[in-house]
Design an enzyme around this catalytic site. Structure first.
Site, mmCIF file in Angstrom:
data_model
loop_
_atom_site.group_PDB
_atom_site.id
_atom_site.type_symbol
_atom_site.label_atom_id
_atom_site.label_comp_id
_atom_site.label_asym_id
_atom_site.label_seq_id
_atom_site.Cartn_x
_atom_site.Cartn_y
_atom_site.Cartn_z
ATOM 1 N N GLY A 46 0.835 -1.191 0.000
ATOM 2 C CA GLY A 46 0.000 0.000 0.000
ATOM 3 C C GLY A 46 0.869 1.239 0.000
ATOM 4 O O GLY A 46 2.005 1.212 0.475
ATOM 5 N N GLN A 51 2.935 9.959 1.264
ATOM 6 C CA GLN A 51 4.263 9.344 1.410
ATOM 7 C C GLN A 51 5.223 9.716 0.285
ATOM 8 O O GLN A 51 6.430 9.589 0.436
ATOM 9 C CB GLN A 51 4.131 7.817 1.465
ATOM 10 C CG GLN A 51 3.452 7.301 2.717
ATOM 11 C CD GLN A 51 3.298 5.804 2.660
ATOM 12 O OE1 GLN A 51 2.328 5.300 2.098
ATOM 13 N NE2 GLN A 51 4.245 5.073 3.213
ATOM 14 N N LEU A 92 6.391 1.708 4.480
ATOM 15 C CA LEU A 92 7.505 2.123 3.611
ATOM 16 C C LEU A 92 8.140 3.417 4.107
ATOM 17 O O LEU A 92 9.287 3.698 3.780
ATOM 18 C CB LEU A 92 7.009 2.296 2.167
ATOM 19 C CG LEU A 92 6.559 1.004 1.467
ATOM 20 C CD1 LEU A 92 5.946 1.322 0.116
ATOM 21 C CD2 LEU A 92 7.713 0.033 1.332
ATOM 22 N N GLU A 134 -3.527 3.345 5.283
ATOM 23 C CA GLU A 134 -3.301 4.330 4.214
ATOM 24 C C GLU A 134 -4.123 5.597 4.424
ATOM 25 O O GLU A 134 -3.638 6.702 4.154
ATOM 26 C CB GLU A 134 -3.606 3.729 2.844
ATOM 27 C CG GLU A 134 -2.779 2.510 2.454
ATOM 28 C CD GLU A 134 -1.290 2.697 2.624
ATOM 29 O OE1 GLU A 134 -0.796 3.839 2.550
ATOM 30 O OE2 GLU A 134 -0.600 1.683 2.866
HETATM 31 ZN ZN ZN Z 1 2.541 3.344 5.664
#
Ligand code: ZN
Length: 179
Positions: A46, A51, A92, A134
């Protein structure tokens, strides 16, 4: 194919609250495609626009084993939350850190698809957890916010040290699923 740069905690830009997408046009579809490329390459399951330092309420997800079921959510909105799920999460934007977070295990949501069409869907288990994770990103929230202050400080110190030592964090290729 374009791979976008992913911001890492504690970058303050991860705290931005993303703005709703007003028109789903080719530039938004290009962003979604670039986000999918970036997510698959990372690899992750995801990725939220926040991000990659884009101030738009857009999310891509693929929890399938074969990585052939991309889901794009624009302006996602959770309508219902039910049950409790505890799952180990990674992110991430917080490389190398995996912690158990408690979330709802069944959700119903509304969003726009990549053609700007509204739809509703239900999700449970991993997909439900991933969507909640998310949407948190779009609100400037990270999974480490659910941990104790002490743990979060340790994680921050660890990542800041790694970022000082090397510009490319050498973690990534673990067997963990990273959202
Ligand atoms: Zn994340």
């Amino acid at each position: 194919m374009a791979i976008l740069g992913i911001l890492h905690f504690p970058d303050p830009r991860l705290r931005n609250v993303a703005q709703p997408v007003t028109t789903v046009d080719d530039s938004v579809r290009q962003l979604l495609d670039d986000m999918l490329d970036t997510m698959y390459e990372a690899p992750g399951i995801g990725l939220a626009a926040t991000q990659v330092n884009v101030d738009k309420r857009a999310v891509v997800i693929d929890v399938s084993e074969e990585k052939d079921q991309p889901l794009c959510l624009i302006n996602p909105e959770i309508l219902d939350l039910e049950g409790v799920e505890e799952m180990e999460e990674g992110c991430l934007s917080v490389p190398g850190v995996y912690e158990v977070v408690q979330r709802a295990d069944h959700i119903r949501l509304r969003a726009l698809d990549r053609n700007g069409q509204p739809f509703e869907m239900q999700a449970d288990g991993l997909m439900a957890v991933c969507i909640q994770h998310e949407i948190d990103h779009l609100d400037g929230k990270l999974f480490v916010d659910y941990l104790s202050q002490l743990k979060r400080t340790r994680i921050r110190n660890k990542l800041e040290k790694e970022q000082r030592q090397t510009s490319t964090v050498a973690d990534a290729r673990s067997s963990h699923r990273v959202i």
